[in-house]
Design an enzyme around this catalytic site. Structure first.
Site, mmCIF file in Angstrom:
data_model
loop_
_atom_site.group_PDB
_atom_site.id
_atom_site.type_symbol
_atom_site.label_atom_id
_atom_site.label_comp_id
_atom_site.label_asym_id
_atom_site.label_seq_id
_atom_site.Cartn_x
_atom_site.Cartn_y
_atom_site.Cartn_z
ATOM 1 N N GLU A 260 0.833 -1.206 0.000
ATOM 2 C CA GLU A 260 0.000 0.000 0.000
ATOM 3 C C GLU A 260 0.867 1.255 0.000
ATOM 4 O OE1 GLU A 260 -3.869 0.448 2.178
ATOM 5 O OE2 GLU A 260 -2.686 1.833 3.404
ATOM 6 N N ARG A 286 5.150 34.000 -15.916
ATOM 7 C CA ARG A 286 4.721 35.073 -15.013
ATOM 8 C C ARG A 286 5.850 36.101 -14.862
ATOM 9 N NH1 ARG A 286 0.711 38.115 -12.633
ATOM 10 N NH2 ARG A 286 1.134 38.489 -10.409
ATOM 11 N N GLN A 297 16.218 34.485 -7.597
ATOM 12 C CA GLN A 297 16.905 33.315 -7.044
ATOM 13 C C GLN A 297 16.070 32.566 -6.015
ATOM 14 O OE1 GLN A 297 20.757 34.111 -5.396
ATOM 15 N NE2 GLN A 297 21.374 31.968 -5.442
#
Length: 639
Positions: A260, A286, A297
């Site tokens: 799982e 953007r 940075q």
């Protein structure tokens, strides 16, 4: 095999990277097909549904149609089954934005299909497997209870044997897929002892009388993955619906939970890649202050950290998959994966939202939803706190439990008085590190012994008994009695030891097959001991270590120490274990007997400190500071 919309510089690594050229060509096509099968349903997966529309059955059927469930059980090899499944799930995480659906997919695959495939009887598989792998039936499992979450030993759901059935009563919490499940793997106590062999697993149809599913719970995230509570009231389940043997529930659960974690979090890795791709695209498009925000940075560093977390998470999960393929013990590696990947997924989801600024906080952009979905990762499949505790324990770090004091004259006498007055049952509540039956060496020893035969409980116990008796040389002197030396895996490696070593290996071998088996120590008068042996133990009263194995609900006494040579020496019939009667209280040649003194000490989950304290109590000169038995003066004494 990168997706068409993968950004330059962040292409996916192939899951078969590092294979030889021949193997690469063999696997490349089938891996491409596994990923292509997910791409073929991308349009269906991308469809929008109203927020209150519930479980997306159309998408479920689309995922099922890719063969993702069927490949997990019908692949030509274990390697194909695991890697094809992992590859397809990773791609599913990339393509499907509905994390609730993908979580339900992983739960169905691990909880029910994996459990049934690995431990189900041929009859049970014939009844349910085809419908499960086609997606026609939906599976779930029920483990946690209102007052027993990570502490599964505290569960109070019971399964009482009644004729050809078990009658189950109890209340389960947090059942993923429960509201839509057709079958649920229910874990219930078949005996009330707080030991590793107290729980069994049952496949229960949700239409059965006495099964009551609660309403779907509203969650913070994973909203399309239905979660509910389950109540069982005198629910009658056929014995044929037991998955694995009686008492093997925790063994089944351990195996299932490892799968799982692998399946759930490789989906999360796919989501991390999709998130990374989206952020790279956004920071390049953007602009602020006349420049793309990716040129700043601090923003670029966030993207880089996302890349690092993604790559390391992915590579670690594929490393775990390879270890599973090689039948290695992955207990520590899976725990590390659970902690590392779940926390990386959460951090990257928050970073992605922050990188998008105000737009990230707008609900329609789904970045907030991804944060809510990722919040579940450190909680489900065993909380990260529990996983960290497991890792610490495997490193040998003291977890704050009470430690036994080194034996002194005063407390040794006290211990001896308690030992002589009554039997004591010692249990830590968790499997002992000495009985490391998941270790590769023990697994190989057991699989070689059983050779794929279909055996009942008694047949399995007898086969393992003779393997330990005859394949592990009986030697007392110069054997390793350190903590490492008493681990079942080390005993297999050394192939020698005295009765304590053999009893530990036999207990581990039995537990690897879901058979309840415990360690027993009794003081005996040994009439045939050599002078060297008597000098070592301080007389002719010995600690004799043997086992009690549960076959057909009866505890049988078994002593794997009696090799063929010892049988001849002691005048004992070669076949001591007939599956029904006691196998230790046997007369010796000349009418003498190994007289058993006092009451036995029974160790359900033995700790090294307990065993070595008992040895030091009665045989204080038996163990050197290096953890070995002193060398015999003559070879004959080793008999």
């Amino acid at each position: 095999m990168g997706s068409p919309n993968t950004e330059p510089g962040i292409a996916l690594q192939s899951p078969f990277k590092g294979l030889t050229l021949i193997m690469y060509h063999q696997y490349k096509q089938i891996f491409q097909q596994a990923r292509a099968s997910i791409d073929s349903i991308a349009g269906t997966l991308d469809a929008k549904y109203p927020a209150d529309s519930g479980f997306p059955r159309e998408k479920w059927q689309a995922v099922s149609s890719t063969g993702i469930f069927r490949r997990a059980v019908n692949a030509e090899s274990k390697r194909d089954a695991i890697l094809l499944t992992v590859t397809a799930l990773e791609r599913l995480g990339e393509v499907c934005k509905d994390s609730g659906l993908t979580f339900s997919v992983a739960t169905h695959l691990a909880s029910t299909i994996t459990a049934l495939d690995k431990f189900g009887s041929p009859q049970l598989k014939a009844r349910y497997m085809d419908a499960l792998v086609s997606g026609q039936l939906i599976g779930a499992h029920a483990i946690s209870e209102p007052n027993a979450g990570s502490d599964a030993l505290s569960m109070i759901t019971t399964a009482r044997e009644d004729g050809g059935d078990y009658v189950i009563n109890g209340h389960k919490a947090f059942v993923t897929n429960g509201s839509v499940a057709d079958v649920i793997v229910v874990y219930a106590k078949t005996n009330m002892a707080a030991t590793a062999d107290c729980v069994s697993a049952f496949l229960v149809e949700t239409r059965s009388p006495g099964v009551h599913l609660g309403p779907t719970m509203e969650k913070v995230g994973l909203s399309t993955s239905p979660l509910c509570e389950l109540t069982l009231e005198n629910c009658r389940v056929s014995k044929e619906n037991m998955i694995g043997r009686r008492g093997a529930g925790f063994f089944v659960l351990s195996y299932v939970m490892q799968r799982e974690i692998l399946y759930s979090f490789i989906i999360g890795v796919g989501e991390m890649h999709r998130r990374l791709t989206r952020c790279v695209r956004y920071v390049n498009s953007r602009h602020q202050f006349g420049s793309p925000i990716g040129s700043f940075q601090l923003v670029a560093n966030k993207i880089v950290e996302m890349k690092i977390k993604y790559e390391l998470s992915r590579r670690w999960l594929y490393h775990v998959a390879e270890l599973m393929i090689a039948n290695k013990d992955v207990t520590s590696e899976v725990a590390i994966a659970k902690v590392f990947v779940s926390e990386n997924a959460l951090v990257t989801s928050i970073d992605a939202l922050h990188i998008h600024g105000g737009y990230g906080y707008i609900a329609s952009n789904d970045l907030g939803t991804e944060v809510c979905n990722a919040l579940a990762g450190p909680i489900y499949s065993g909380t990260n706190e529990v996983q960290r505790g497991r890792i610490a324990a495997l490193l040998g770090i003291n977890q704050g439990k009470k430690r036994s004091r080194p034996p002194t004259i005063q407390n040794t006498k006290s211990f001896a008085r308690k030992f002589a007055s009554s039997a004591r049952r010692m249990s830590s509540g968790t499997p002992s590190e000495l009985l490391d039956f998941l270790h590769d060496d023990v697994q190989i020893f057991v699989s070689t012994t059983l050779a794929g035969e279909s055996l009942d409980e008694r047949g399995t116990a007898v086969k393992l008994y003779y393997a330990v008796r005859d394949k592990i040389a009986y030697e007392v002197f110069d054997t390793d009695i350190s903590e490492k030396g008493l681990r079942a895996s080390q005993i297999v490696k050394d192939r020698r030891g005295f009765c304590l070593h053999k009893a530990l290996l036999y207990a581990a071998a039995c537990r690897s097959q879901g058979l309840a088996c415990r360690l027993v120590a009794s003081r005996v008068t040994n009439h045939v001991a050599t002078r060297e042996l008597q000098d070592l133990v301080g007389g002719d009263v010995f600690l004799h270590w043997y086992n009690e194995v549960n076959v057909g609900d009866t505890w049988l006494q078994v002593s794997p120490v009696f090799s063929k040579l010892l049988c001849k020496l002691y005048g004992i019939e070669p076949l001591e274990f007939d599956g029904y009667s006691s196998a230790i209280h046997q007369p010796l040649s000349g009418g003498l007997a190994m007289n058993y003194l006092d009451d036995p000490v029974v160790f359900t989950d033995p700790r090294y400190s307990e065993l070595i304290e008992l040895v030091n109590t009665y045989h204080p000169g038996m163990v050197t500071p290096g953890g070995r038995i002193p060398q015999a003066k003559s070879f004959r004494a080793a008999l």
